[in-house]
Design a protein around this motif. Structure first.
Motif, PDB file in Angstrom:
ATOM      1  N   SER A   9       0.814  -1.215   0.000  1.00 36.14           N
ATOM      2  CA  SER A   9       0.000   0.000   0.000  1.00 36.14           C
ATOM      3  C   SER A   9       0.851   1.270   0.000  1.00 36.14           C
ATOM      4  N   LEU A  10       2.029   1.219   0.607  1.00 33.40           N
ATOM      5  CA  LEU A  10       2.899   2.394   0.609  1.00 33.40           C
ATOM      6  C   LEU A  10       3.359   2.727  -0.813  1.00 33.40           C
ATOM      7  N   LEU A  11       3.797   1.711  -1.542  1.00 30.60           N
ATOM      8  CA  LEU A  11       4.222   1.932  -2.931  1.00 30.60           C
ATOM      9  C   LEU A  11       3.060   2.418  -3.794  1.00 30.60           C
ATOM     10  N   LEU A  12       1.910   1.781  -3.631  1.00 33.52           N
ATOM     11  CA  LEU A  12       0.745   2.159  -4.430  1.00 33.52           C
ATOM     12  C   LEU A  12       0.295   3.585  -4.116  1.00 33.52           C
ATOM     13  N   GLY A  13       0.320   3.951  -2.843  1.00 32.96           N
ATOM     14  CA  GLY A  13      -0.046   5.306  -2.454  1.00 32.96           C
ATOM     15  C   GLY A  13       0.931   6.340  -2.974  1.00 32.96           C
ATOM     16  N   ASN A  14       2.230   6.028  -2.884  1.00 37.96           N
ATOM     17  CA  ASN A  14       3.238   6.948  -3.411  1.00 37.96           C
ATOM     18  C   ASN A  14       3.127   7.090  -4.928  1.00 37.96           C
ATOM     19  N   TYR A  15       2.837   5.981  -5.592  1.00 35.22           N
ATOM     20  CA  TYR A  15       2.662   6.033  -7.045  1.00 35.22           C
ATOM     21  C   TYR A  15       1.424   6.863  -7.392  1.00 35.22           C
ATOM     22  N   ALA A  16       0.365   6.735  -6.610  1.00 36.17           N
ATOM     23  CA  ALA A  16      -0.837   7.535  -6.838  1.00 36.17           C
ATOM     24  C   ALA A  16      -0.527   9.020  -6.706  1.00 36.17           C
ATOM     25  N   ARG A  17       0.252   9.370  -5.698  1.00 27.95           N
ATOM     26  CA  ARG A  17       0.622  10.775  -5.499  1.00 27.95           C
ATOM     27  C   ARG A  17       1.446  11.268  -6.696  1.00 27.95           C
ATOM     28  N   PHE A  18       2.382  10.433  -7.178  1.00 33.73           N
ATOM     29  CA  PHE A  18       3.181  10.780  -8.352  1.00 33.73           C
ATOM     30  C   PHE A  18       2.271  10.996  -9.568  1.00 33.73           C
ATOM     31  N   LEU A  19       1.336  10.070  -9.771  1.00 30.82           N
ATOM     32  CA  LEU A  19       0.436  10.190 -10.918  1.00 30.82           C
ATOM     33  C   LEU A  19      -0.377  11.480 -10.856  1.00 30.82           C
ATOM     34  N   LYS A  20      -0.828  11.832  -9.668  1.00 31.76           N
ATOM     35  CA  LYS A  20      -1.635  13.040  -9.505  1.00 31.76           C
ATOM     36  C   LYS A  20      -0.776  14.295  -9.647  1.00 31.76           C
ATOM     37  N   ASP A  21       0.295  14.377  -8.876  1.00 31.38           N
ATOM     38  CA  ASP A  21       1.072  15.613  -8.786  1.00 31.38           C
ATOM     39  C   ASP A  21       2.011  15.852  -9.957  1.00 31.38           C
ATOM     40  N   VAL A  22       2.616  14.804 -10.477  1.00 30.61           N
ATOM     41  CA  VAL A  22       3.616  14.955 -11.535  1.00 30.61           C
ATOM     42  C   VAL A  22       3.019  14.718 -12.917  1.00 30.61           C
ATOM     43  N   GLU A  23       2.310  13.617 -13.059  1.00 30.04           N
ATOM     44  CA  GLU A  23       1.749  13.268 -14.362  1.00 30.04           C
ATOM     45  C   GLU A  23       0.411  13.948 -14.641  1.00 30.04           C
ATOM     46  N   GLY A  24      -0.269  14.384 -13.598  1.00 29.04           N
ATOM     47  CA  GLY A  24      -1.577  15.000 -13.782  1.00 29.04           C
ATOM     48  C   GLY A  24      -2.648  14.011 -14.202  1.00 29.04           C
ATOM     49  N   ASP A  25      -2.430  12.735 -13.912  1.00 32.41           N
ATOM     50  CA  ASP A  25      -3.352  11.672 -14.315  1.00 32.41           C
ATOM     51  C   ASP A  25      -4.194  11.259 -13.104  1.00 32.41           C
ATOM     52  N   VAL A  26      -5.282  11.978 -12.885  1.00 29.68           N
ATOM     53  CA  VAL A  26      -6.114  11.765 -11.710  1.00 29.68           C
ATOM     54  C   VAL A  26      -6.821  10.411 -11.770  1.00 29.68           C
ATOM     55  N   ALA A  27      -7.246   9.984 -12.943  1.00 31.66           N
ATOM     56  CA  ALA A  27      -7.950   8.704 -13.065  1.00 31.66           C
ATOM     57  C   ALA A  27      -7.047   7.537 -12.643  1.00 31.66           C
ATOM     58  N   ARG A  28      -5.814   7.533 -13.131  1.00 32.34           N
ATOM     59  CA  ARG A  28      -4.887   6.464 -12.734  1.00 32.34           C
ATOM     60  C   ARG A  28      -4.481   6.599 -11.276  1.00 32.34           C
ATOM     61  N   ALA A  29      -4.408   7.815 -10.777  1.00 31.69           N
ATOM     62  CA  ALA A  29      -4.103   8.033  -9.362  1.00 31.69           C
ATOM     63  C   ALA A  29      -5.201   7.429  -8.499  1.00 31.69           C
ATOM     64  N   GLN A  30      -6.453   7.615  -8.888  1.00 25.94           N
ATOM     65  CA  GLN A  30      -7.557   7.023  -8.141  1.00 25.94           C
ATOM     66  C   GLN A  30      -7.472   5.495  -8.165  1.00 25.94           C
ATOM     67  N   GLU A  31      -7.160   4.940  -9.309  1.00 25.63           N
ATOM     68  CA  GLU A  31      -7.022   3.479  -9.407  1.00 25.63           C
ATOM     69  C   GLU A  31      -5.925   2.966  -8.483  1.00 25.63           C
ATOM     70  N   SER A  32      -4.805   3.648  -8.456  1.00 19.76           N
ATOM     71  CA  SER A  32      -3.700   3.237  -7.599  1.00 19.76           C
ATOM     72  C   SER A  32      -4.088   3.354  -6.126  1.00 19.76           C
ATOM     73  N   CYS A  33      -4.813   4.411  -5.777  1.00 15.16           N
ATOM     74  CA  CYS A  33      -5.301   4.564  -4.396  1.00 15.16           C
ATOM     75  C   CYS A  33      -6.263   3.439  -4.031  1.00 15.16           C
ATOM     76  N   GLU A  34      -7.152   3.112  -4.939  1.00 18.87           N
ATOM     77  CA  GLU A  34      -8.099   2.022  -4.685  1.00 18.87           C
ATOM     78  C   GLU A  34      -7.356   0.720  -4.419  1.00 18.87           C
ATOM     79  N   ARG A  35      -6.326   0.462  -5.202  1.00 19.17           N
ATOM     80  CA  ARG A  35      -5.523  -0.748  -4.986  1.00 19.17           C
ATOM     81  C   ARG A  35      -4.819  -0.704  -3.630  1.00 19.17           C
TER      82      ARG A  35
END
Length: 126
Positions: A9-35
């Motif tokens: 969950s730590l890796l998935l959460g950090n990846y979600a933050r990266f997707l949101k903040d750096v990539e601007g990909d909110v949909a994939r960030a939500q998916e990563s958070c859900e996982r």
């Protein structure tokens, strides 16, 4: 790293933050958070991040509040969780006021313990 440990969950959460903040990909960030939440339902950071994404994308205050509440229960001493929740409450109240709700149903609280609920008027000081 996620391929090597897909339920961390730590890796998935950090990846979600990266997707949101750096990539601007909110949909994939939500998916990563859900996982992350499925992997560890008690991960306060992932819950708070997901709640923020829910609020940002759908403005669903009730749903976001439910996830923030879970986050605070899971991590009551985590400053990120508490700060995120506080920011959400502020934004949600502002949205409520802009939507024509005056917020009269809430008690006016002082800005800090021991402060007056309403500042004295200018004429009182003269």
């Amino acid at each position: 790293m996620i391929h090597a440990d897909p339920v961390n969950s730590l890796l998935l959460g950090n990846y979600a933050r990266f997707l949101k903040d750096v990539e601007g990909d909110v949909a994939r960030a939500q998916e990563s958070c859900e996982r992350a939440i499925v992997a560890n339902p008690g991960d306060g950071g992932a819950l708070a991040l997901y709640a923020g994404l829910v609020w940002e994308t759908s403005r669903d205050a009730d749903r976001a509040d439910a996830y923030y509440t879970r986050a605070v229960q899971a991590a009551p001493d985590d400053c990120y969780v508490l700060g995120s929740y506080g920011s959400f409450l502020w934004d949600a109240e502002e949205d409520d006021e802009h939507d024509g709700h005056d917020g009269d149903h809430q008690q006016q609280l002082p800005p800090f313990p021991g402060a007056a609920a309403q500042p004295p008027s200018i004429t009182a000081a003269s």
